[in-house]
Design a protein around this motif. Sequence first.
Motif, PDB file in Angstrom:
ATOM      1  N   LYS A  41      -7.963  -8.595  -1.021  1.00  0.00           N
ATOM      2  CA  LYS A  41      -7.648  -7.170  -0.981  1.00  0.00           C
ATOM      3  C   LYS A  41      -7.413  -6.701   0.456  1.00  0.00           C
ATOM      4  O   LYS A  41      -6.497  -5.898   0.721  1.00  0.00           O
ATOM      5  CB  LYS A  41      -8.787  -6.370  -1.613  1.00  0.00           C
ATOM      6  CG  LYS A  41      -8.925  -6.571  -3.107  1.00  0.00           C
ATOM      7  CD  LYS A  41     -10.123  -5.806  -3.657  1.00  0.00           C
ATOM      8  CE  LYS A  41     -10.295  -6.060  -5.152  1.00  0.00           C
ATOM      9  NZ  LYS A  41     -11.505  -5.368  -5.688  1.00  0.00           N
TER      10      LYS A  41
ATOM     11  N   TRP B 280      -4.015  -7.959   1.617  1.00  0.00           N
ATOM     12  CA  TRP B 280      -2.961  -7.166   0.982  1.00  0.00           C
ATOM     13  C   TRP B 280      -2.796  -5.826   1.700  1.00  0.00           C
ATOM     14  O   TRP B 280      -1.673  -5.334   1.892  1.00  0.00           O
ATOM     15  CB  TRP B 280      -3.293  -6.945  -0.485  1.00  0.00           C
ATOM     16  CG  TRP B 280      -2.284  -6.124  -1.232  1.00  0.00           C
ATOM     17  CD1 TRP B 280      -2.364  -4.791  -1.531  1.00  0.00           C
ATOM     18  CD2 TRP B 280      -1.038  -6.578  -1.784  1.00  0.00           C
ATOM     19  NE1 TRP B 280      -1.256  -4.387  -2.232  1.00  0.00           N
ATOM     20  CE2 TRP B 280      -0.421  -5.470  -2.402  1.00  0.00           C
ATOM     21  CE3 TRP B 280      -0.396  -7.816  -1.810  1.00  0.00           C
ATOM     22  CZ2 TRP B 280       0.815  -5.557  -3.044  1.00  0.00           C
ATOM     23  CZ3 TRP B 280       0.835  -7.912  -2.455  1.00  0.00           C
ATOM     24  CH2 TRP B 280       1.434  -6.795  -3.052  1.00  0.00           C
TER      25      TRP B 280
ATOM     26  N   ARG C 216       0.225  -9.141  -5.645  1.00  0.00           N
ATOM     27  CA  ARG C 216      -1.124  -8.653  -5.337  1.00  0.00           C
ATOM     28  C   ARG C 216      -2.174  -9.611  -5.888  1.00  0.00           C
ATOM     29  O   ARG C 216      -3.142  -9.956  -5.199  1.00  0.00           O
ATOM     30  CB  ARG C 216      -1.329  -7.256  -5.926  1.00  0.00           C
ATOM     31  CG  ARG C 216      -2.657  -6.620  -5.495  1.00  0.00           C
ATOM     32  CD  ARG C 216      -2.919  -5.294  -6.220  1.00  0.00           C
ATOM     33  NE  ARG C 216      -1.845  -4.345  -6.025  1.00  0.00           N
ATOM     34  CZ  ARG C 216      -1.003  -3.939  -6.977  1.00  0.00           C
ATOM     35  NH1 ARG C 216      -1.110  -4.436  -8.209  1.00  0.00           N
ATOM     36  NH2 ARG C 216      -0.070  -3.061  -6.727  1.00  0.00           N
ATOM     37  N   GLU C 217      -1.986 -10.079  -7.112  1.00  0.00           N
ATOM     38  CA  GLU C 217      -2.941 -11.037  -7.681  1.00  0.00           C
ATOM     39  C   GLU C 217      -2.919 -12.352  -6.913  1.00  0.00           C
ATOM     40  O   GLU C 217      -3.956 -13.009  -6.762  1.00  0.00           O
ATOM     41  CB  GLU C 217      -2.626 -11.262  -9.166  1.00  0.00           C
ATOM     42  CG  GLU C 217      -2.944 -10.066 -10.038  1.00  0.00           C
ATOM     43  CD  GLU C 217      -2.925 -10.404 -11.521  1.00  0.00           C
ATOM     44  OE1 GLU C 217      -3.190 -11.571 -11.863  1.00  0.00           O
ATOM     45  OE2 GLU C 217      -2.669  -9.482 -12.324  1.00  0.00           O
TER      46      GLU C 217
ATOM     47  N   MET D 270      -5.224 -12.127  -4.093  1.00  0.00           N
ATOM     48  CA  MET D 270      -6.623 -12.273  -4.513  1.00  0.00           C
ATOM     49  C   MET D 270      -6.971 -13.755  -4.695  1.00  0.00           C
ATOM     50  O   MET D 270      -8.017 -14.228  -4.240  1.00  0.00           O
ATOM     51  CB  MET D 270      -6.881 -11.538  -5.833  1.00  0.00           C
ATOM     52  CG  MET D 270      -6.530 -10.059  -5.868  1.00  0.00           C
ATOM     53  SD  MET D 270      -7.308  -9.075  -4.581  1.00  0.00           S
ATOM     54  CE  MET D 270      -5.879  -8.661  -3.596  1.00  0.00           C
TER      55      MET D 270
END
Length: 307
Positions: free
Chosen positions: A30, A33, A63-64, A67
């Motif tokens: 996160k 990102w 985004r994933e 992570m």
Amino acid sequence: MKEVALEAIARMGQRLSFESVERLGAGLGKLLWAVLKSRRELATEAVEHQLQVSRGEAERIARESFMHSGRSFVEIFKSRDVDWGFAHQKIKIADPEAFERVRTADAPVVVATAHMGAWELLTGMLELYASNDVPKAVVVRRPRGDALANVMKSLRTQPNVEIFHHRNVALKVLRVLRKKGMVGFLVDHNCSTSEAVFLPFLRDFAAVNMGPALLALRSKAYVCPVFLLRDGNGAFEVHCEEMLDTRELTGSREERIQKVCEFYTGAVQRIVQRYPEQWFWMHKRWKTQPAKDWEFPGLFLEERGLK
């Protein structure tokens, strides 16, 4: 002083539980990102173009991916903790028969994997599942700076698995393979033109490192794509494809090298298409492109004694 500080961080990381590492890695993803705007845009645009999805879907996948990559970075702390207790609780083999064929192969094995899923835990898997009588090694890119390189190598090293940095590694790898050993490579790096065979990867050409293919052919090895994916519930699943026997390949040296490169590049493409959220999209995979007059780099082979 820098190495002392890094070693202290490594020791603290090794004391964390797998659950804490999961949370820390997600938090790191996160953060990356949020602060790495250029990489965020690069990843989103790559997903949108390569997978032909909408901008919104591309952003979700990217985004994933951040992570997952954050978790993978932090999982280096737990590579040595991949023991039988962990395996019984957390690891599922998707195709046990294919996996057993790799584990008991009658020739050397080049394991081709990618920055996919929990790649840092694969060294522990190699230590755990391959016979202690079989020499084992993993080839990794050397990070910049001696202090970081030394600490990362120490975290990855297992009692029966050697860690080789990728520069000038051919003779070391061949020594392992010629003893019917197993050597793992990350085959989804961008590489220089002098080291590359240019092949389609998703929608564009990518510079595919021919090194693993060369070494597999020289040692008459099997080539097997293996990936360790997260299942979304805190556990992992091993995906192991059927092996390619390089002893059965025909054609010129260049043709056989290309066939092996196509084999492991195709495997990476398939797994990325199936599980795009778990691939390392922030990497500049398509950075190096072929010149119009590109030719097979024979000089690269001669310089390394591989021709």
